[in-house]
Scaffold this active site. Structure first.
Site, PDB file in Angstrom:
ATOM      1  N   SER A 133      44.830   8.517  33.954  1.00  0.00           N
ATOM      2  CA  SER A 133      44.846   9.877  34.518  1.00  0.00           C
ATOM      3  C   SER A 133      43.493  10.575  34.561  1.00  0.00           C
ATOM      4  O   SER A 133      43.368  11.634  35.186  1.00  0.00           O
ATOM      5  CB  SER A 133      45.839  10.743  33.750  1.00  0.00           C
ATOM      6  OG  SER A 133      47.155  10.317  33.989  1.00  0.00           O
ATOM      7  N   LYS A 188      42.329  20.922  31.720  1.00  0.00           N
ATOM      8  CA  LYS A 188      43.613  20.482  32.279  1.00  0.00           C
ATOM      9  C   LYS A 188      44.754  21.294  31.676  1.00  0.00           C
ATOM     10  O   LYS A 188      44.731  21.635  30.487  1.00  0.00           O
ATOM     11  CB  LYS A 188      43.787  18.986  32.004  1.00  0.00           C
ATOM     12  CG  LYS A 188      44.988  18.346  32.695  1.00  0.00           C
ATOM     13  CD  LYS A 188      45.012  16.850  32.408  1.00  0.00           C
ATOM     14  CE  LYS A 188      46.207  16.163  33.049  1.00  0.00           C
ATOM     15  NZ  LYS A 188      46.231  14.704  32.760  1.00  0.00           N
ATOM     16  N   SER A 228      46.742  11.852  36.651  1.00  0.00           N
ATOM     17  CA  SER A 228      47.327  13.183  36.754  1.00  0.00           C
ATOM     18  C   SER A 228      46.307  14.322  36.591  1.00  0.00           C
ATOM     19  O   SER A 228      46.641  15.491  36.802  1.00  0.00           O
ATOM     20  CB  SER A 228      48.407  13.340  35.679  1.00  0.00           C
ATOM     21  OG  SER A 228      47.855  13.219  34.371  1.00  0.00           O
TER      22      SER A 228
END
Length: 424
Positions: free
Chosen positions: A128, A29, A104
């Protein structure tokens, strides 16, 4: 750019080390620092930023032989539940490219669900990891707070965040978790609790699973709830015992979470001023005007909204009214979960109250987007581990079953998850 817009940077770093992840490509990420690879948090304000060091979790990946397959898309600074708040456009759900991936960590989930990698690192502040895992039909683990080092994770809300694994199945999730779990002297919140992958085994018989009635209340799609009930029935068939319970403080969870995380965000993002980080400001302007121009150009709408909310809640006259009350509510929620998990080995319910929305469906209504976090944020407040598992489909889209465990109880949680997966 891949067809799912999962990647922001496809720079691939091979590792010469030999280990449990040798020959395996793992994506990371974009809020997790990678040495010599651009790390932007999907924000214009960090475009071009090249970290001089690896996050601790990335060091461990390389030591285990993994190849870093690039940086994945996300909601800007982790603020969102759909990955539509990225400065570089939304990721597309591999199950239906007209739908969001969740957020996210949406790029990480899309990379796994789309078959680009078998494993990915995400981070979970209020769901997330679990949200995109549920929407994309994969497995996502939010570890106990402190079990994975946050060193090198670009901060949004420190008291909630955890780096964790996403993968196509429970075994790969456990394997990746075994690499990143453990103490790190550079993170004062980390604990010395490594995870031994060799302990993974199918084990659910005789375990007691609490079913919080609040997880099937108002706002939960009826078809999603029905599918999760079927999943829970499958756990009973495997020998688990279930009982209805209540978590009365759940009604405070969303408010307590958003007050606290926006307050922490307003403090953490103060460093992005164009001097230490971000594009260079116009030095002929007064400093406050120069900072304002940099932030106005660099931050997206959702990030600015949360900074403003947090700054307001921390301001004189409102600190006690909002922030202090949120901290009291957090204590009540943590106590409720601890009490429930005294009598129960796990808690179970839907990961998300709905299936993946259409792209653009929630962007005009931020409050509606916040409400989709209602079933995930309590876990972050309590600090306990939780895993989202594929649990059939509703409306033709994946549904996630969320299993929640005791603090530092990932071993038992992964064993139960494996039992459920093998029975599908």
């Amino acid at each position: 750019m891949d067809e799912f817009n999962a990647y922001l940077n496809t720079t691939e770093i091979e590792s010469s080390a030999k280990g449990i992840l040798s020959g395996i490509r793992v994506s990371v990420k974009d809020n997790i620092s990678t040495k010599d690879i651009e790390t932007t948090c999907a924000s214009k304000i960090l475009k071009g930023y090249i970290p001089p060091y690896d996050a601790h979790a990335v060091v461990l990946l390389k030591n285990a032989g993994a190849a870093i397959a690039g940086k994945t898309n996300m909601d800007e600074f982790g603020m969102g539940s759909t990955t539509e708040n990225s400065a570089f456009g939304p990721s597309l759900n591999p199950r239906d490219k007209t739908r969001v991936t969740g957020g996210s960590s949406g790029g990480s989930a899309a990379a796994v669900a789309g078959g680009l990698v078998s494993m990915a690192l995400g981070s979970d502040t209020g769901g997330s990891i679990r949200c995109p895992a549920a929407y994309c039909g994969i497995v996502g683990l939010k570890p106990s707070y402190g079990r994975v080092s946050r060193f090198g994770l670009i901060a949004y809300a420190n008291s909630f965040e955890q780096i964790g694994p996403l993968a196509a199945n429970v075994t790969d999730t456990a394997k990746l978790f075994s690499v990143i779990a453990g103490h790190d002297k550079k993170d004062s919140t980390s604990v010395s609790k490594p995870y031994d992958f060799s302990t993974l085994k199918s084990d659910i018989k005789g375990k007691v699973i609490g079913i919080p009635k609040e997880y099937f209340g108002e706002g939960v799609d009826a078809d999603v709830a029905a599918q999760v009930r079927k999943g829970i029935a499958k756990l009973e068939e495997l020998g688990a015992k279930t009982k209805e319970i209540s978590l009365p403080s759940m009604k405070y969870a969303l408010s307590a979470y958003y007050v606290t995380c926006t307050c922490e965000a307003s403090s953490n993002l103060d460093r992005f001023d164009g001097v230490r980080y971000g594009p260079e400001p116009e030095m002929n302007l007064p400093w406050h005007d120069a900072y304002t121009k940099v932030r106005e150009a660099g931050f997206g709408n959702e990030v600015r909204r949360r900074i403003l909310l947090g700054t307001f809640a921390l301001s004189a006259g409102y600190f006690g009214k909002y922030y202090v009350k949120a901290q009291h509510a957090k204590q009540l929620i943590a106590k409720d979960f601890a009490h429930a998990l005294t009598d129960c080995d796990f808690l179970a319910g839907p990961t998300m109250p709905n299936v993946a929305p259409k792209i653009g469906e929630l962007t005009s209504d931020p409050l509606q987007m916040y409400l989709t976090d209602i079933l995930t944020v309590p876990v972050n407040i309590a600090g306990i581990p939780a895993i989202s598992l594929p649990c059939g489909s509703a409306h033709g889209l994946p549904v996630g079953l969320q299993l929640m465990g005791r603090m530092y109880g990932e071993e038992a949680l992964l064993n139960a998850a494996l039992a459920f997966e093998e029975a599908q």
